[in-house]
Design a protein around this motif. Sequence first.
Motif, mmCIF file in Angstrom:
data_model
loop_
_atom_site.group_PDB
_atom_site.id
_atom_site.type_symbol
_atom_site.label_atom_id
_atom_site.label_comp_id
_atom_site.label_asym_id
_atom_site.label_seq_id
_atom_site.Cartn_x
_atom_site.Cartn_y
_atom_site.Cartn_z
ATOM 1 N N GLY A 17 0.822 -1.194 0.000
ATOM 2 C CA GLY A 17 0.000 0.000 0.000
ATOM 3 C C GLY A 17 0.858 1.246 0.000
ATOM 4 N N GLY A 18 0.482 2.197 -0.808
ATOM 5 C CA GLY A 18 1.277 3.408 -0.891
ATOM 6 C C GLY A 18 0.437 4.580 -1.320
ATOM 7 N N PRO A 19 1.102 5.663 -1.668
ATOM 8 C CA PRO A 19 0.360 6.868 -2.049
ATOM 9 C C PRO A 19 -0.338 6.754 -3.407
ATOM 10 C CG PRO A 19 2.712 7.193 -2.386
ATOM 11 C CD PRO A 19 2.560 5.866 -1.693
ATOM 12 N N VAL A 20 0.029 5.772 -4.212
ATOM 13 C CA VAL A 20 -0.560 5.644 -5.541
ATOM 14 C C VAL A 20 -1.643 4.571 -5.500
ATOM 15 C CG1 VAL A 20 -0.122 5.216 -7.976
ATOM 16 C CG2 VAL A 20 1.667 6.229 -6.556
ATOM 17 N N PRO A 21 -2.858 4.894 -5.826
ATOM 18 C CA PRO A 21 -3.928 3.883 -5.818
ATOM 19 C C PRO A 21 -3.638 2.784 -6.832
ATOM 20 C CG PRO A 21 -4.835 6.113 -5.966
ATOM 21 C CD PRO A 21 -3.359 6.233 -6.169
ATOM 22 N N ASP A 22 -3.840 1.537 -6.392
ATOM 23 C CA ASP A 22 -3.576 0.432 -7.317
ATOM 24 C C ASP A 22 -4.571 0.383 -8.468
ATOM 25 O OD1 ASP A 22 -5.790 -0.285 -5.876
ATOM 26 O OD2 ASP A 22 -5.185 -2.385 -5.629
ATOM 27 N N LEU A 23 -5.682 1.126 -8.336
ATOM 28 C CA LEU A 23 -6.657 1.172 -9.421
ATOM 29 C C LEU A 23 -6.048 1.786 -10.686
ATOM 30 C CD1 LEU A 23 -9.552 0.800 -10.436
ATOM 31 C CD2 LEU A 23 -10.079 3.076 -9.518
ATOM 32 N N LEU A 24 -5.152 2.765 -10.503
ATOM 33 C CA LEU A 24 -4.525 3.376 -11.663
ATOM 34 C C LEU A 24 -3.693 2.359 -12.443
ATOM 35 C CD1 LEU A 24 -3.352 6.809 -10.193
ATOM 36 C CD2 LEU A 24 -5.374 6.328 -11.580
ATOM 37 N N GLY A 25 -2.959 1.533 -11.717
ATOM 38 C CA GLY A 25 -2.164 0.502 -12.383
ATOM 39 C C GLY A 25 -3.033 -0.507 -13.110
ATOM 40 N N ARG A 26 -4.147 -0.889 -12.496
ATOM 41 C CA ARG A 26 -5.040 -1.846 -13.156
ATOM 42 C C ARG A 26 -5.648 -1.250 -14.423
ATOM 43 N NH1 ARG A 26 -6.119 -6.190 -9.839
ATOM 44 N NH2 ARG A 26 -5.551 -5.911 -7.632
ATOM 45 N N LEU A 27 -6.032 0.021 -14.361
ATOM 46 C CA LEU A 27 -6.589 0.665 -15.550
ATOM 47 C C LEU A 27 -5.561 0.744 -16.678
ATOM 48 C CD1 LEU A 27 -8.652 3.599 -13.977
ATOM 49 C CD2 LEU A 27 -9.534 1.556 -15.120
#
Length: 530
Positions: A17-27
């Motif tokens: 977990g970090g400051p970047v949402p993992d949703l962005l990577g999935r998209l």
Amino acid sequence: VAASVAGAAARHDRAVGGPVPDLLGRLLEAMLVLGTLVVLWVVCRRGRSERRIDNRLDRAVISCLPGAALALLALAAVYAAWSRPGWVSAGSLPGDVTFRVLTVGQGALVVALTVVAFGLYRRTPEPRTVLYGLGGPAVAMLACALGGVMSGGVAQRVADWLDGSGTPGMGRASVIDGPPVLLSWQASVIPVLLVLLLVPAAVLGVRTWLAARALEPEVDQEYGQKRPDAARTRQIARIRATAALTDSAPWLLGLVSGATLLLGAAAVAGAWASGEVPGLALDGAGPFIESVAETAQSTGSWMVGFGFILFVTWGRRAYRDASARRTIGILWDVGTFWPRAAHPFAPPCYAERAVPDLASRMSGWTGRTRGRLVISGHSQGSVLAASAVWQLPAETRKRVALLTYGSPIERLYGRWFPAYFGPGPLHGLHRSVHCWRNLWRATDPIGGRVRLDDGSEPEVDRGPLRDPLVYGRTEEHPLPEPVLGHSDYQADPVFAEERAALLARLGPLLPRQADGGSGETQGSSGRSSG
């Protein structure tokens, strides 16, 4: 590249977990998968039907692909550059397994293509066919190897630049792991491949030299010189012997492709068995073997990078050098002559426009004037001319004669594409066209005979024409005549003679037309490969 850059960051965001949402990577990964599927769909769909216009696909999808790829790369770079405290780069970029799968997949497809091509050849054997029908798989193998050299050259040079004074992947003063292990193994076999090719290249060179020496007496006898010039004779004989190399080139191509496939398979086996680059995988095998492995890896790595630079330089040279541009133009013409199914991402097939336009113009002119027509074609233009005559209705074809010169229609097209230009189709064209004449020279490395001389009079082929026209200086030719080879067939008096003979064979002159024309013309196809 976008997938390699974004994949590592996306996996890190999902695991930690970090400051970047993992949703962005999935998209972003979903967009990359979608782009891959679109490209595969385009390749499988394009050029597969004569009832569907490819331009619709061009306008709707294909014109957007380069921009979409650059946009995805920009998004991947921004996403990967996002601040992630505590994340430290280590190891190699993802894609090692993907690179191996792609390499093995290419090899498997080439082997499958070889089996299919050999089966087709056994079903309908034709002795003149290149490599017994294996020309297609051989070219496909070299295309895969060229793609590997291009991508490998970039990867090796970037890795060297990022690693400073270290050698990527060797673990000695090296910071990064370097390119994929398989790429290092493939680079290591390149020096071996070049050493193996020295033998057939030397044999071909010696055979050409001996052929040139054997041709010297024939040259002197042909021109009937009492005091022949040894240098002039050697020049003509050497050019004739060199022009004949075109017929031997397929065997050299087959040797290169076969050696590339076997050495590539050995590189895949070595990479999967050891999991390390050759210089480290053979540690402990003895000083000599270790030295040879490191030398092969280092030399191959530099040769891959040099090959990439050489390829780019050759492409730039084509804009400045007419000879290089002519060579590339010949290959380009042959490739883009075929429909889009053969080259999905290349420019549109020009034959789909040129051949119908030429056939329509011939039909319209002969139908309107009831005149006679000699359609003449040089080099690639002879292929277009023959293809257009093939499309003519029988009534029009009776008033059309075909004159080809410097024609690769049998020497290249007939041997590489026998289903369309082999003996069967060419004999059919010979029977259907009213009269056909083909001029060729022994000094021409591209054009040659049509080989349809079956006892009918007059024969299709006329040649070899004299080249040069005269041996030395004469009153008509005060300067030494150059050896023309593939060019300037119209300068030979035989050209005008044969053109007039074809017009005479087409029938008597028609009454003069209302516009002052004589009812006869000579046409020339508008495309030539040099």
